[in-house]
Design a protein around this motif. Sequence first.
Motif, PDB file in Angstrom:
ATOM      1  N   UNK A 280       0.450  -1.171  -0.028  1.00 53.90           N
ATOM      2  CA  UNK A 280      -0.190  -0.124  -0.112  1.00 53.90           C
ATOM      3  C   UNK A 280       1.079   1.472  -0.410  1.00 53.90           C
ATOM      4  N   UNK A 281       0.752   2.278  -0.597  1.00 45.96           N
ATOM      5  CA  UNK A 281       1.089   3.396  -0.859  1.00 45.96           C
ATOM      6  C   UNK A 281       0.342   4.132   0.422  1.00 45.96           C
ATOM      7  N   UNK A 282       1.311   4.372   1.340  1.00 46.26           N
ATOM      8  CA  UNK A 282       1.889   5.213   2.446  1.00 46.26           C
ATOM      9  C   UNK A 282       1.451   6.416   2.374  1.00 46.26           C
ATOM     10  N   UNK A 283       0.191   7.664   2.829  1.00 46.66           N
ATOM     11  CA  UNK A 283      -0.042   8.810   2.690  1.00 46.66           C
ATOM     12  C   UNK A 283      -0.566   9.744   1.705  1.00 46.66           C
ATOM     13  N   UNK A 284      -1.420  10.325   0.926  1.00 40.54           N
ATOM     14  CA  UNK A 284      -1.343  11.426   0.578  1.00 40.54           C
ATOM     15  C   UNK A 284      -1.246  11.799  -0.446  1.00 40.54           C
ATOM     16  N   UNK A 285       0.004  11.380  -1.043  1.00 40.60           N
ATOM     17  CA  UNK A 285       1.517  11.882  -2.051  1.00 40.60           C
ATOM     18  C   UNK A 285       3.146  11.764  -1.976  1.00 40.60           C
ATOM     19  N   UNK A 286       3.519  11.240  -2.766  1.00 39.26           N
ATOM     20  CA  UNK A 286       4.816  11.434  -2.492  1.00 39.26           C
ATOM     21  C   UNK A 286       5.490  12.282  -1.818  1.00 39.26           C
ATOM     22  N   UNK A 287       6.422  12.749  -1.785  1.00 38.24           N
ATOM     23  CA  UNK A 287       7.502  13.248  -0.496  1.00 38.24           C
ATOM     24  C   UNK A 287       8.747  14.102  -1.237  1.00 38.24           C
ATOM     25  N   UNK A 288       9.094  15.134  -1.576  1.00 40.42           N
ATOM     26  CA  UNK A 288      10.316  15.452  -2.598  1.00 40.42           C
ATOM     27  C   UNK A 288      11.695  15.248  -1.012  1.00 40.42           C
ATOM     28  N   UNK A 289      12.812  15.020  -1.840  1.00 40.59           N
ATOM     29  CA  UNK A 289      13.707  15.190  -0.894  1.00 40.59           C
ATOM     30  C   UNK A 289      14.911  15.355  -1.890  1.00 40.59           C
ATOM     31  N   UNK A 290      15.553  16.156  -1.571  1.00 44.95           N
ATOM     32  CA  UNK A 290      17.181  16.277  -2.317  1.00 44.95           C
ATOM     33  C   UNK A 290      18.094  15.170  -2.301  1.00 44.95           C
ATOM     34  N   UNK A 291      19.063  14.807  -2.621  1.00 42.66           N
ATOM     35  CA  UNK A 291      20.283  14.927  -2.199  1.00 42.66           C
ATOM     36  C   UNK A 291      21.878  15.819  -2.004  1.00 42.66           C
TER      37      UNK A 291
END
Length: 615
Positions: A280-291
Amino acid sequence: MLSYFALITLVKLSGLLIPFIWFLWISNRRWRYWGTLAIVALFIVSYINTYFNLPDLAYPSLIDGWLLWLIGGFVVVAVLRRFVFNPNAVKERAVNEDNYFSRLMRSFGLTIGWVGRLIGAAVAAVIAVVILSSVASVVTTMNPKPAVNSIKVDMNNSTDGAPMPVIKNSAETPVVNAPQTVSTDMNNSLNSFKNSNVYDLNHMRVQMYNGKMVYVAPVEFSGGFWRYIHYQKVPGYFMTNATDKNADPKFVAKSMRYTPSAYFNRDADRRINAYSMGYTMVGSTSQLEVDNNGTPYYVRTLAKPISYFNRNYDFKHYKVAVLNTINGKVKVYSPIKVPKFVDVAATPELVEKEVSMFGRYRHGFWNATSFGGHNDVMKPTQAGTEGGDTLTPYAYKGRIYYFTGMTSVNSHQSSILGYSFVDARTNTLHYYREHGNVMTPERAISYAQQDINPQNYKGTLPLLYRINGNPTWVVSMLDRDNNSFMKFVYLLADGNNQSGTYAVGDDAQSTLEIFQQRVGAKTGTTTEPKVTGKTISGTVERVVKPDDKQILFILKGDSHVYRMDTSAKTFQPIDQFIQAGDKVSFKATASDKNQLATANVGLETYKNQSIKTQK
């Protein structure tokens, strides 16, 4: 990527395979032709639904769909076999149409033929699946223990080792800025790039970037499908320091083609969904992270249930999907192999559910009901900024932790029983029992808004610190209309703050200095200043105006807090323009222990050499 959704659709419809083979065996050529067309049409419709609606692909949901098609398919073929393909079909229909049920329905003006029986059988199949799902729902509710046992828990009987920021001097002020204020500042900076009117900011996340805690917010399409068709990509993202109140949002130009606001195969959530079979994809949407090179990625936690009947999450065996926003490649990692730049592998929605189940059900379901003993039953406090207002992000030794206080389920109690700190990268829940009398963050906000706050600001983001060994809530006060930051409130967290020890100020450092003086005054530990009668001179380092009756300031290299009484007859209007960097001289006298300052400025002797107009 279309092939992934074709495979998912085939898995969902595979329950029809055996009934369809049976149908081909018993039917004639004409019916086989129409039956095959029906299967193809059903596949196309199901494929479109799967592609656009992104249904849950966890195994229980897939099994529910499989059983529905299997049972429904068998029922349909069985009805067709008896009433259509049977050589005595006409006689069978006549006999069945003359039974008691048919006569009863005809008395209401309804005729039940073989088509009606087919529909009734299909409804019966749906009811059977609903019954199975209901059983699963009951098991999920009444058997939370396997899910609780899957939580990686580190239990501690004291708060000594808690990842709670400890402040020993005024140079340590790791206060996190309120996300509402940061969001407002970022939205006010949207004109930093071309065509900014067609984009928007919908969400942001905290992370560590080059050793500092920052907020990162991606630019998203605004205005729907046609704007996306015209621009095809978003220009970049905003980043701002999470602990510097004066930090301005910085726009980072990194074109991103694959985002949650894009369409079709460039929708970030759709691409991740294609790789989430069984999860199951948890949360309402994907979140941004940067390297650390500034390359943006979308990250989403993938959780799976304990079993078909127990659909609580397995908090140990989850996955983390990472999408490169530039080339669209998706990689799915186990928790121990997540890339180093991913600080939030366990999304706040997963952590919130985990903390809630830990507090309520770690001694079993019945213990948490009215039939049980309510032994150690707790609930998380509701004053955070993420995870349904349950969690608050902390930065501690280069890691992001989600913090929440644990309090009694008894609504009449307003004290903290302990603290949960969840490592956002490893999803390890560290619990620390509180033996002192510490108020809840909700009570701290209420106290700051009702008893301290004369301007009717709203309190948010209560953060708990250890200041000189004392548990202290730091509450950010915001303007109710535009979410602009207005004040800090440092509040001694002893019970309901019966001692009334607090400090209000414009910045974290000066407010902390005032607070430390007040705590010292309450405990009788304030050192008597030794500045009486002699001339003091130096450079002003910090200035704070706690109210309309006084101005407090400190000098570089001097530990004393000096006070000017603005209501005194000898106070000159020009004196109120004192600021950091001014060179001043004056004589001072010792202050009373119950005041905020350690010394009072003799206004007759006060001189500010940096203000040329002063006499």
